[in-house]
Design a protein around this motif. Structure first.
Motif, PDB file in Angstrom:
ATOM      1  N   GLU A  99     -74.297 -46.189  46.261  1.00 27.29           N
ATOM      2  CA  GLU A  99     -74.810 -45.771  47.574  1.00 27.29           C
ATOM      3  C   GLU A  99     -74.520 -44.282  47.701  1.00 27.29           C
ATOM      4  N   ARG A 141     -84.342 -57.119  45.700  1.00 28.21           N
ATOM      5  CA  ARG A 141     -82.995 -56.800  45.207  1.00 28.21           C
ATOM      6  C   ARG A 141     -83.094 -56.398  43.733  1.00 28.21           C
ATOM      7  N   TYR A 142     -82.735 -55.155  43.463  1.00 26.37           N
ATOM      8  CA  TYR A 142     -82.849 -54.625  42.106  1.00 26.37           C
ATOM      9  C   TYR A 142     -81.516 -54.034  41.664  1.00 26.37           C
ATOM     10  N   PHE A 188     -82.324 -49.122  42.512  1.00 25.84           N
ATOM     11  CA  PHE A 188     -83.204 -49.100  43.686  1.00 25.84           C
ATOM     12  C   PHE A 188     -83.051 -47.745  44.356  1.00 25.84           C
ATOM     13  N   GLN A 229     -82.937 -45.185  47.659  1.00 28.47           N
ATOM     14  CA  GLN A 229     -82.599 -45.110  49.086  1.00 28.47           C
ATOM     15  C   GLN A 229     -83.052 -43.777  49.661  1.00 28.47           C
ATOM     16  N   THR A 283     -82.772 -56.947  55.573  1.00 28.90           N
ATOM     17  CA  THR A 283     -82.507 -55.627  56.165  1.00 28.90           C
ATOM     18  C   THR A 283     -83.247 -54.550  55.383  1.00 28.90           C
ATOM     19  N   ILE A 284     -83.999 -53.732  56.123  1.00 23.02           N
ATOM     20  CA  ILE A 284     -84.738 -52.664  55.450  1.00 23.02           C
ATOM     21  C   ILE A 284     -84.009 -51.328  55.623  1.00 23.02           C
ATOM     22  N   CYS A 285     -83.218 -51.259  56.681  1.00 22.89           N
ATOM     23  CA  CYS A 285     -82.449 -50.041  56.939  1.00 22.89           C
ATOM     24  C   CYS A 285     -81.165 -50.454  57.662  1.00 22.89           C
ATOM     25  N   ALA A 339     -79.277 -45.897  55.854  1.00 26.11           N
ATOM     26  CA  ALA A 339     -80.041 -45.813  54.599  1.00 26.11           C
ATOM     27  C   ALA A 339     -81.141 -46.864  54.596  1.00 26.11           C
ATOM     28  N   PHE A 340     -82.314 -46.427  54.105  1.00 31.24           N
ATOM     29  CA  PHE A 340     -83.462 -47.331  53.936  1.00 31.24           C
ATOM     30  C   PHE A 340     -83.544 -47.738  52.464  1.00 31.24           C
ATOM     31  N   GLY A 341     -83.927 -48.970  52.202  1.00 33.17           N
ATOM     32  CA  GLY A 341     -84.223 -49.391  50.839  1.00 33.17           C
ATOM     33  C   GLY A 341     -85.717 -49.200  50.592  1.00 33.17           C
ATOM     34  N   GLU A 377     -87.738 -49.854  47.904  1.00 34.39           N
ATOM     35  CA  GLU A 377     -88.526 -50.946  47.291  1.00 34.39           C
ATOM     36  C   GLU A 377     -88.955 -51.949  48.360  1.00 34.39           C
ATOM     37  N   ARG A 378     -88.040 -52.253  49.277  1.00 32.06           N
ATOM     38  CA  ARG A 378     -88.370 -53.228  50.332  1.00 32.06           C
ATOM     39  C   ARG A 378     -89.455 -52.677  51.249  1.00 32.06           C
TER      40      ARG A 378
HETATM   41  P1  AMP Z   1     -76.482 -50.776  52.067  1.00 34.82           P
HETATM   42  O1  AMP Z   1     -75.986 -49.506  51.447  1.00 34.82           O
HETATM   43  O2  AMP Z   1     -75.990 -52.011  51.349  1.00 34.82           O
HETATM   44  O3  AMP Z   1     -76.321 -50.824  53.547  1.00 34.82           O
HETATM   45  O4  AMP Z   1     -78.048 -50.775  51.788  1.00 34.82           O
HETATM   46  C1  AMP Z   1     -78.944 -49.980  52.511  1.00 34.82           C
HETATM   47  C2  AMP Z   1     -80.326 -50.473  52.229  1.00 34.82           C
HETATM   48  O5  AMP Z   1     -80.613 -50.353  50.820  1.00 34.82           O
HETATM   49  C3  AMP Z   1     -80.520 -51.965  52.505  1.00 34.82           C
HETATM   50  O6  AMP Z   1     -80.852 -52.167  53.832  1.00 34.82           O
HETATM   51  C4  AMP Z   1     -81.635 -52.331  51.578  1.00 34.82           C
HETATM   52  O7  AMP Z   1     -82.884 -52.030  52.174  1.00 34.82           O
HETATM   53  C5  AMP Z   1     -81.418 -51.444  50.392  1.00 34.82           C
HETATM   54  N1  AMP Z   1     -80.726 -52.145  49.276  1.00 34.82           N
HETATM   55  C6  AMP Z   1     -79.418 -52.425  49.145  1.00 34.82           C
HETATM   56  N2  AMP Z   1     -79.174 -53.041  47.984  1.00 34.82           N
HETATM   57  C7  AMP Z   1     -80.357 -53.146  47.347  1.00 34.82           C
HETATM   58  C8  AMP Z   1     -80.796 -53.675  46.086  1.00 34.82           C
HETATM   59  N3  AMP Z   1     -79.938 -54.207  45.220  1.00 34.82           N
HETATM   60  N4  AMP Z   1     -82.117 -53.625  45.770  1.00 34.82           N
HETATM   61  C9  AMP Z   1     -83.006 -53.066  46.622  1.00 34.82           C
HETATM   62  N5  AMP Z   1     -82.672 -52.542  47.828  1.00 34.82           N
HETATM   63  C10 AMP Z   1     -81.371 -52.584  48.181  1.00 34.82           C
END
Ligand code: AMP
Length: 423
Positions: free
Chosen positions: A83, A122-123, A126, A128, A281-283, A306-308, A310-311
């Protein structure tokens, strides 16, 4: 077709036209954040492992089982960032000086790595896009992050999301809640799975994220964060809700939301969307005022999200919103022989200098094949240059959606076409 090598599991190749679509989405996000006064920061992908051990927390899933960690040639333990927040904070604190003007509003975009079980959304690699505000202790800074995240989703054409918020308490009242939750789950320890029994001593909040049915059932009766936060945190949360109301942002309060990383305090939030029938969760984000100090830095209030990507991209495809953001060209200049190629080069150079996206044949195709290509690539217009056009000094431009043909003078084509587009 087969090749000697394949890509790694959980990683993706993004080929055109998908790659162009990604660039468009990225640019919508970046320009939206720029409009809100955020500046771009780029940091290394590789950091010392300890940065993530200490920021995400030893007991977090990320640190326990998901990091790509290895020793470099000098035997130092390094990790591909799972992250951005810890790395961005490290960079900011390292560069802090008496001249730093707060608040620092930063945005970033890039890949992260987590060794998770690959599945939809989930990758292992990915991307952000994220926002951080440093030095903003007011909860208006949290509002700014949510307003911008909301705006970005709307600009991308996504409107049916759900914003969930929760107050998880400051460093003082959070401890009271943690003690309460530890003793609650302790009383139910026999029914908890083995992992959650371990979580009891490391980080009991993680039990809320457990997918085991017994653990989920017990969690339903657990005390709520909101009942344990101090008066100051309560007042701040009430004001925050008013900020959201006045900004016309609808939200739900989810008193079970704790977020996966140890560093959050006070406000946490998630933008949630439906993914193939499941909420995802997308963000996600929140406030993390204590992180800088816990990593040996100064007191530095901070908030972010943070936004993901791929999602986000999958959603845009599922909802067929992508057409609006497609990277289509304006005019394709078809040519058939050496003489018309020279004219095509001249015309395309002039069109480009006028800011009109244009292209010509690079593979010596026949005219029909060039037309098919232009159509496939989404060009709005095709101008054809052949001997007839050279002799008459007039070229016809075909509107690919209506099939109407509009005539222009060959000698002054770029300027006339520019005028036509502007009308
Ligand atoms: P986080 O840092 O876990 O709060 O993740 C922030 C955002 O990153 C999440 O809301 C997801 O949209 C995306 N994200 C987290 N882990 C993954 C993953 N393994 N693959 C794809 N997107 C992810």
């Amino acid at each position: 077709m087969s090749f000697l090598f394949n890509r790694l599991r959980g990683m993706q190749d993004i080929l055109p036209p998908e790659g162009d679509f990604w660039r468009k989405v990225e640019s919508v996000m970046l320009s939206c954040a720029e409009f809100y006064g955020f500046s771009f920061i780029r940091i290394p992908i590789l950091e010392f492992t300890e940065l993530f051990d200490r920021s995400a927390g030893d007991s977090s899933d990320i640190v326990q089982k998901e990091m790509y960690t290895f020793s470099d040639k000098s035997g130092r333990s390094v990790t591909l960032r799972p992250e951005f927040t810890a790395g961005v904070l490290r960079a900011v604190v390292n560069e802090l000086s008496g001249n730093t003007v707060f608040p620092l509003k930063l945005m970033y975009f890039g890949p992260c790595y987590r060794y998770e079980k690959p599945q939809v959304g989930r990758y292992r690699e990915f991307f952000q896009f994220g926002l951080e505000i440093f030095g903003g202790s007011s909860n208006l800074a949290d509002l700014e992050i949510i307003l911008l995240a909301n705006q970005i989703l709307l600009e991308l054409g996504i409107g049916d999301f759900n914003l969930e918020i929760n107050a998880i308490g400051c460093s003082d009242c959070r401890q009271i809640y943690l003690d309460e939750i530890r003793s609650f789950f302790g009383r139910n320890r026999d029914s908890l799975c083995e992992t959650c029994n371990n979580r009891l001593s490391t980080n009991p909040l993680r039990i809320f994220d457990c997918k085991n049915d017994d653990c989920k059932k017990i969690s339903e009766n657990a005390p709520h964060t909101i009942d344990f936060i101090c008066e100051n945190c309560k007042t701040k949360f009430e004001t925050f809700k008013k900020f959201l109301d006045i900004s016309n942002i609808s939200y739900d309060i989810n008193t079970r939301m704790v977020r996966g990383l140890d560093y959050y305090t006070n406000l946490v939030f998630e933008f949630i969307l439906d993914f193939d029938g499941k909420p995802l969760t997308i963000c996600g984000g929140g406030r993390y005022d204590g992180l800088s100090k816990s990593l040996g830095g100064p007191d530095l209030p901070a908030t972010g999200c943070a936004f993901g990507i791929e999602r986000l991209i999958k959603l845009l495809h599922d909802k067929e919103i992508c057409q609006n953001i497609q990277n289509n060209g304006i005019v394709y200049v078809a040519c058939i022989d050496e003489e018309s190629k020279i004219l095509a080069v001249d015309i395309v150079c002039k069109l480009r200098s006028l800011g009109i996206k244009s292209d010509y044949d690079l593979v010596d195709r026949g005219l029909k094949s060039q037309m098919r290509y232009a159509n496939k690539m989404g060009y709005k217009y095709v101008a054809v240059i052949g001997q007839e056009e050279i002799n008459s000094g007039v070229i016809g431009v075909k509107d690919m959606s209506s099939s109407e043909v509009i005539s222009f003078k060959l000698s002054n084509f770029a300027e006339e076409f520019d005028k036509f587009l502007k009308n």
